[in-house]
Design a protein around this motif. Structure first.
Motif, PDB file in Angstrom:
ATOM      1  N   GLU A  83       0.843  -0.943  -0.154  1.00  0.00           N
ATOM      2  CA  GLU A  83       0.199  -0.110   0.230  1.00  0.00           C
ATOM      3  C   GLU A  83       1.019   1.109  -0.065  1.00  0.00           C
ATOM      4  OE1 GLU A  83      -3.346  -0.229   2.809  1.00  0.00           O
ATOM      5  OE2 GLU A  83      -2.460  -1.968   3.380  1.00  0.00           O
ATOM      6  N   ALA A  84       1.897   1.479   0.859  1.00  0.00           N
ATOM      7  CA  ALA A  84       2.608   2.392   0.375  1.00  0.00           C
ATOM      8  C   ALA A  84       3.665   2.688  -0.198  1.00  0.00           C
ATOM      9  CB  ALA A  84       4.185   2.166   1.746  1.00  0.00           C
ATOM     10  N   LEU A  85       3.941   1.582  -1.393  1.00  0.00           N
ATOM     11  CA  LEU A  85       4.160   1.866  -2.391  1.00  0.00           C
ATOM     12  C   LEU A  85       3.334   2.650  -3.708  1.00  0.00           C
ATOM     13  CD1 LEU A  85       7.041  -0.874  -2.771  1.00  0.00           C
ATOM     14  CD2 LEU A  85       7.292   1.500  -2.533  1.00  0.00           C
ATOM     15  N   TYR A  86       2.055   1.895  -3.767  1.00  0.00           N
ATOM     16  CA  TYR A  86       1.244   2.278  -4.883  1.00  0.00           C
ATOM     17  C   TYR A  86      -0.388   2.150  -3.887  1.00  0.00           C
ATOM     18  CZ  TYR A  86      -0.630   1.446  -9.503  1.00  0.00           C
ATOM     19  OH  TYR A  86      -2.162   1.553 -10.888  1.00  0.00           O
ATOM     20  N   ASP A  87      -0.697   3.215  -4.701  1.00  0.00           N
ATOM     21  CA  ASP A  87      -2.532   3.493  -4.016  1.00  0.00           C
ATOM     22  C   ASP A  87      -3.310   2.378  -5.484  1.00  0.00           C
ATOM     23  OD1 ASP A  87      -4.016   4.886  -2.214  1.00  0.00           O
ATOM     24  OD2 ASP A  87      -4.106   6.699  -3.922  1.00  0.00           O
ATOM     25  N   GLY A  88      -3.727   1.452  -5.306  1.00  0.00           N
ATOM     26  CA  GLY A  88      -4.241  -0.173  -5.735  1.00  0.00           C
ATOM     27  C   GLY A  88      -3.748  -0.804  -5.529  1.00  0.00           C
TER      28      GLY A  88
END
Length: 148
Positions: A83-88
């Protein structure tokens, strides 16, 4: 006696209902670049076309870091590097070292590679730090300036 039974029934009903009261939980996830080159983290989403999301890449300078903080409120959903690296819906990432070498990490439930950033050991606390090391650079696959 009727009042006691009624009170017990009411207490049981009230205690079995989920409550949204509770303290907020703060997560802080950090990725540190301990190499001598710029590191780029490139996410892949799924469902999607299977191509990297180059517009969503994260660049970390040598000696630098990437940080993401989340305040989780009741009903808690947790947090992870995914979740921290990508919103999706993130399925894998490329870690690219100066467009010279790269490592590919796929999302996994039980990871075989202990360095995989998706491994549960990096995603089970409120404060997590993942360090990209010179050994990661040495173990990365050469891509000779064509890592994207």
């Amino acid at each position: 006696m009727k009042n006691i039974i009624l009170l017990l029934i009411l207490t049981t009903i009230l205690c079995s209902c989920p409550t949204e009261a509770g303290e907020d939980k703060t997560y802080k996830y950090t990725i540190t670049n301990n190499t001598n080159v710029v590191v780029e983290i490139i996410p892949y989403q799924n469902p999607g076309n299977g191509l990297p999301e180059l517009t969503k890449k994260i660049s970390i300078q040598p000696g630098g870091k990437f940080e993401k903080t989340k305040i989780d409120v009741p009903i808690y959903t947790g947090f992870s590097f995914r979740e921290a690296l990508y919103d999706g819906h993130l399925t894998k990432i490329d870690i690219v070292f100066g467009n010279d070498r790269k490592i590919v990490y796929d999302h996994c439930n039980t990871c075989v590679n202990p360095r995989n950033i998706f491994d549960l050991s990096y995603n089970d606390e409120f404060i997590e730090t993942y360090t990209i090391t010179p050994e990661d650079y040495q173990n990365a696959t050469p891509c000779n300036g064509n890592c994207y």
